[in-house]
Design a protein around this motif. Sequence first.
Motif, PDB file in Angstrom:
ATOM      1  N   LEU A 624     -78.887 -33.267  14.077  1.00  0.00           N
ATOM      2  CA  LEU A 624     -79.712 -34.328  14.642  1.00  0.00           C
ATOM      3  C   LEU A 624     -80.773 -34.742  13.628  1.00  0.00           C
ATOM      4  O   LEU A 624     -81.477 -33.895  13.072  1.00  0.00           O
ATOM      5  CB  LEU A 624     -80.376 -33.844  15.933  1.00  0.00           C
ATOM      6  CG  LEU A 624     -81.292 -34.836  16.653  1.00  0.00           C
ATOM      7  CD1 LEU A 624     -80.495 -36.035  17.156  1.00  0.00           C
ATOM      8  CD2 LEU A 624     -82.018 -34.147  17.803  1.00  0.00           C
ATOM      9  N   VAL A 657     -76.873 -38.534  15.649  1.00  0.00           N
ATOM     10  CA  VAL A 657     -76.300 -37.312  16.220  1.00  0.00           C
ATOM     11  C   VAL A 657     -74.938 -37.108  15.569  1.00  0.00           C
ATOM     12  O   VAL A 657     -73.979 -37.813  15.887  1.00  0.00           O
ATOM     13  CB  VAL A 657     -76.164 -37.421  17.748  1.00  0.00           C
ATOM     14  CG1 VAL A 657     -75.698 -36.091  18.326  1.00  0.00           C
ATOM     15  CG2 VAL A 657     -77.472 -37.847  18.380  1.00  0.00           C
ATOM     16  N   SER A 659     -72.117 -35.443  15.659  1.00  0.00           N
ATOM     17  CA  SER A 659     -71.099 -34.691  16.391  1.00  0.00           C
ATOM     18  C   SER A 659     -69.949 -35.655  16.621  1.00  0.00           C
ATOM     19  O   SER A 659     -70.016 -36.514  17.494  1.00  0.00           O
ATOM     20  CB  SER A 659     -71.654 -34.170  17.718  1.00  0.00           C
ATOM     21  OG  SER A 659     -70.663 -33.480  18.434  1.00  0.00           O
ATOM     22  N   PRO A 665     -72.589 -40.989  20.613  1.00  0.00           N
ATOM     23  CA  PRO A 665     -73.590 -39.910  20.606  1.00  0.00           C
ATOM     24  C   PRO A 665     -74.136 -39.647  22.005  1.00  0.00           C
ATOM     25  O   PRO A 665     -74.168 -40.525  22.867  1.00  0.00           O
ATOM     26  CB  PRO A 665     -74.680 -40.447  19.668  1.00  0.00           C
ATOM     27  CG  PRO A 665     -74.031 -41.530  18.877  1.00  0.00           C
ATOM     28  CD  PRO A 665     -72.971 -42.115  19.749  1.00  0.00           C
ATOM     29  N   LEU A 667     -77.602 -37.763  23.794  1.00  0.00           N
ATOM     30  CA  LEU A 667     -78.938 -37.223  23.562  1.00  0.00           C
ATOM     31  C   LEU A 667     -79.495 -36.628  24.851  1.00  0.00           C
ATOM     32  O   LEU A 667     -79.212 -37.127  25.944  1.00  0.00           O
ATOM     33  CB  LEU A 667     -79.891 -38.314  23.070  1.00  0.00           C
ATOM     34  CG  LEU A 667     -79.654 -38.881  21.672  1.00  0.00           C
ATOM     35  CD1 LEU A 667     -80.544 -40.079  21.434  1.00  0.00           C
ATOM     36  CD2 LEU A 667     -79.897 -37.832  20.612  1.00  0.00           C
ATOM     37  N   SER A 685     -77.552 -43.543  20.726  1.00  0.00           N
ATOM     38  CA  SER A 685     -78.426 -42.960  19.707  1.00  0.00           C
ATOM     39  C   SER A 685     -79.843 -43.510  19.781  1.00  0.00           C
ATOM     40  O   SER A 685     -80.619 -43.320  18.857  1.00  0.00           O
ATOM     41  CB  SER A 685     -77.846 -43.242  18.312  1.00  0.00           C
ATOM     42  OG  SER A 685     -77.686 -44.637  18.109  1.00  0.00           O
ATOM     43  N   GLY A 703     -79.598 -33.150  20.365  1.00  0.00           N
ATOM     44  CA  GLY A 703     -78.278 -33.763  20.340  1.00  0.00           C
ATOM     45  C   GLY A 703     -77.287 -32.863  21.055  1.00  0.00           C
ATOM     46  O   GLY A 703     -77.417 -31.627  21.023  1.00  0.00           O
ATOM     47  N   ASN A 705     -73.102 -31.953  21.754  1.00  0.00           N
ATOM     48  CA  ASN A 705     -71.726 -32.197  21.348  1.00  0.00           C
ATOM     49  C   ASN A 705     -70.854 -32.419  22.582  1.00  0.00           C
ATOM     50  O   ASN A 705     -71.336 -32.501  23.704  1.00  0.00           O
ATOM     51  CB  ASN A 705     -71.204 -31.070  20.451  1.00  0.00           C
ATOM     52  CG  ASN A 705     -71.013 -29.759  21.204  1.00  0.00           C
ATOM     53  OD1 ASN A 705     -71.135 -29.691  22.426  1.00  0.00           O
ATOM     54  ND2 ASN A 705     -70.697 -28.702  20.492  1.00  0.00           N
ATOM     55  N   LYS A 710     -76.190 -27.838  22.541  1.00  0.00           N
ATOM     56  CA  LYS A 710     -77.337 -28.553  22.004  1.00  0.00           C
ATOM     57  C   LYS A 710     -77.527 -28.232  20.520  1.00  0.00           C
ATOM     58  O   LYS A 710     -77.063 -27.219  20.006  1.00  0.00           O
ATOM     59  CB  LYS A 710     -78.603 -28.177  22.776  1.00  0.00           C
ATOM     60  CG  LYS A 710     -78.566 -28.559  24.244  1.00  0.00           C
ATOM     61  CD  LYS A 710     -79.932 -28.435  24.890  1.00  0.00           C
ATOM     62  CE  LYS A 710     -80.400 -27.001  24.920  1.00  0.00           C
ATOM     63  NZ  LYS A 710     -81.657 -26.865  25.702  1.00  0.00           N
ATOM     64  N   SER A 711     -78.223 -29.128  19.828  1.00  0.00           N
ATOM     65  CA  SER A 711     -78.608 -28.873  18.446  1.00  0.00           C
ATOM     66  C   SER A 711     -79.506 -27.642  18.380  1.00  0.00           C
ATOM     67  O   SER A 711     -80.166 -27.270  19.357  1.00  0.00           O
ATOM     68  CB  SER A 711     -79.327 -30.089  17.860  1.00  0.00           C
ATOM     69  OG  SER A 711     -80.343 -30.540  18.733  1.00  0.00           O
TER      70      SER A 711
END
Length: 982
Positions: A624, A657, A659, A665, A667, A685, A703, A705, A710-711
């Motif tokens: 992210l 993002v 992924s 994306p 979020l 995004s 972010g 996937n 999560k990121s």
Amino acid sequence: MKNIRVVYTLLLCQLMLCTLHAQRMNFVNISSRLRLPVMETYGVWQDRQGYIWISTETGLCRYDGSELINLMDSPEFRNESVYALTTGPDGTLWMGTSNQRILYYRDKKLQELPVTDAYSKMLTSNSNIIYRLSLPEPHILLIHSYRGLVKTDLRTLRMEIVPGDSTAILAMKHRAQGLLPVNQPRWQAGLETQMKLHILDGKDTCRLQIPILPGMHFHPRLITCRIGKNDYLSYDNKLLCISPDLSFRIYTYPARILSLQGDSEDGLWVGVHKAGLYYYADRNCMEHVQHELDGYSVSGVCEDHEKNIWCSTLEKGVFFCRNKEVRHYANLEGPDKRADYLRYDQGSVFALFEGKRLLEFTSGKVSLYYFPSQLPQNFKCVAVLGDSLILGRESTAMIADRSLRHFRNYYSKGCRISLNMRDFIRDEEGRLIAFGYNAYRNLNDSTTNRCYEKIDLDSEVRTALVTGTNTFYLGCRDGLYRMGPDSMYEPQCLTTAVSQIQALARTPEGYIWMASPDGFYVFDPSAGRLLNVSELLGMGRVFFHDVTTDRYGNVWAASNRGLLNMYRENGSYKGRIFNQTSGLLTGNIFRVAADSNYLYVSSYEGLCRFPLRAELHNSVPPLLYAQELSVNGKRMPLRSRMSFDHDENSLVFFFDVLSFKNEEPVLQYILDDGKQPQIQKIRGSRILFSNLSPGSYTLSVYGLNNQGVKSRQPLRISFEIARPFWLTGWFTLLSLAGISGLSYLIFHLLLRRIRKKEEERTRVRNLIAESQLSALQAQMNPHFVFNAINSIQYYILSQKEDEAYDYLTKFAKLIRMVLNQSRQKTITLQSELESIGLYIELEQLRFRNRFEYRLQVDKAVDVTDTCIPVMLVQPYIENAIRHGFMNAEEGRACILSLDISLHGEYLRVRVQDSGIGRKRSAMYRTEGYHTSVGTILTEERIGMISRMQGYERTHIEISDLYDEDGKAAGTLVEIEIPVQEF
């Protein structure tokens, strides 16, 4: 000189390029989704930040997961292709272009390294095409061209040609990252039988003698890569694999090799001109190859951080595969459609397509059979019976040999099976049982003459499961039943909470898993407990078609929302959903089956399979990055802390993002304003906030996937929106001082105007006072007072002291109310109604209750807050009693009604009596028609107020009422005044 052991292996192209049973990876062309400017692409890479770079005929493009940006879409770089790309230790992106320029991308700016002229002078124009760049040291850039290798010092911009080996046809530099070509092959076809390959490592030179094969010729573009400990070198259509002991093997391809790439699992990808892509999962077993994208020229291959595979082609842009472990059979007729039946039995997985084609998977082998056209019906199920196959239809079953060439009807003891066939199942001892809607038959049991055993149920059986000797679980239209040795003829109903059960499966601990149109359920027979699994997972209303288990105890369920996997972790089951973002053909799954190695999935897009140990779950946290911010439509860079003015309160935050399994994306963010922050999830995004209030905020962004991971760390952005200056303390003090001074000036200016209007206001006040006095006199006329005193005297003389006291009390209260109200311009409607009520009670006592009083106030009227002029209604009440009821004949129903309602911004008062009317009342007086002085003064007061306030609709209307025969039926007075301004 090192000892060189040469091992030569040559595999014919036709033998090496055979595919594994026509299976294909799920490569999808995403050029239109990416909005590529052209379809001719030369390479695809991923940089250290995670962005995808695609070289096209018109420039270099960067993809961030949602948007494709052409970095060379400017007059300076337009229509310039990139043939080589590499990343430096500091993240700088270096590229060689079709115009023999060296460009670099740093801090979001594309610039040119000023060495183009020097590079052009060193090499001839027809041999200086750049096809590779490498950075062996942080400040050294190696430029690989068709003619030789050029070394560039990035600090001094000094360039020199790296010397090769004049005695070798091909010289290579040995580096930690692999072999680097030094000079172009100098070789003439037909004149030499051995190719001299010299590998220079700085200490010694390793010399290899490579046999020149028939049809062998060189192309100046040499591609190398290192996978594990082996080095790979391509020249034209040959691939040379060199082991650490300097033994080598040669592989031949149909055309020139365009790209070589290794993946994270040490697999090898080879892109060939107009011959597609070849993948070797095991480099030690190169005869096992997966062939993809046949007919395309694969110019570049890239495996990103999520293990997605990207392929650039010269003809059709970019292809994308989310999971290389998922293989489908769309190139075969039949498996490219939905399988109506998919089951595992006796070591094989059988799939029926439209009842006319059968696909069998056995020990890695795939067999596709077509049923003879003369068979009258389509088959619904299939199983192994001894050395043959048994195929079920609606009314019977047929036996066929394993090649499906010979068919015959199935008979048992002279009885033809007739079950209205649903499926074949096996018990724990391996015996085959045929199941129908309301009967079953043990096909391995030849000791009985009965054709089938009847199931005594009113509900039809849709699926069945054997868990022990003569113990069945029956999935029926109206619930789940158990039929065992103790209940063969009276099946036990376990639950009716699940209807239309489509499939059953059992895990080793004894749980029964059920697929139905209402969801996915699990039943614990030992505790008699039923759980709605799909509801617990938050899937909502989902249609489940099928369910199976694998040898590891995992549960797999097919639904219209994806493939549900229930797996055990820390002693309990957990679930996750797989769909097209996980690499499957689609998220609408119809059938599922498992053998000892693979899971087979059927959907409307076709049949696919993947290893049971394949990782479909994407556990890689997305990358992210915060890009920029838009404030009231104006773009600006993002910082960790920012401040804005009060009117800069419409913000749009832009993020990348990375992924790529997601089609767009995703979020997740929290905006903390110090109150009650809430977690929000959006697709896209951008995060938009409109009309934010002044205050301090902290935005935390993750972010997500495709599996919701999560990121690793959130991006936190703090910002403050200032309060408007008119709400600050200093402005309040200045405003008070200014207002005080201005008020002083305005006071003196207005004083003159006030004096000029004083006479007019005095006149108006006098008129109002006179109107109030007149109204009081009209209300309390001597006649009424005289009658009231006579009534009190009558009660006293009649010794009705209580009635006299009550009358006197009400009369005194009315007098006080009238006197108090006479000092006011307006009173509340509640006060007016109270005084009117007292007045009417006194009149009713005086008239011996000859008339009835009815009051109706609309609910929309607030009597406590609504104000009206003093003595507005009372004069009309008095007229109605005196002139309407006084001379009315005995027996006449005398009713006095007062109706108050709202009409927009106006208050409407209706006074209606059922008396003798104005015309007949006038006959009893010598002066003719009489109009009360009180009503005249009231009309004048209302007219005066209307003129002062500027109202147009304030008016009073008096009308006579008549019955059906035309006789007088009373009088109606309508008063309409504005209500809010009094």
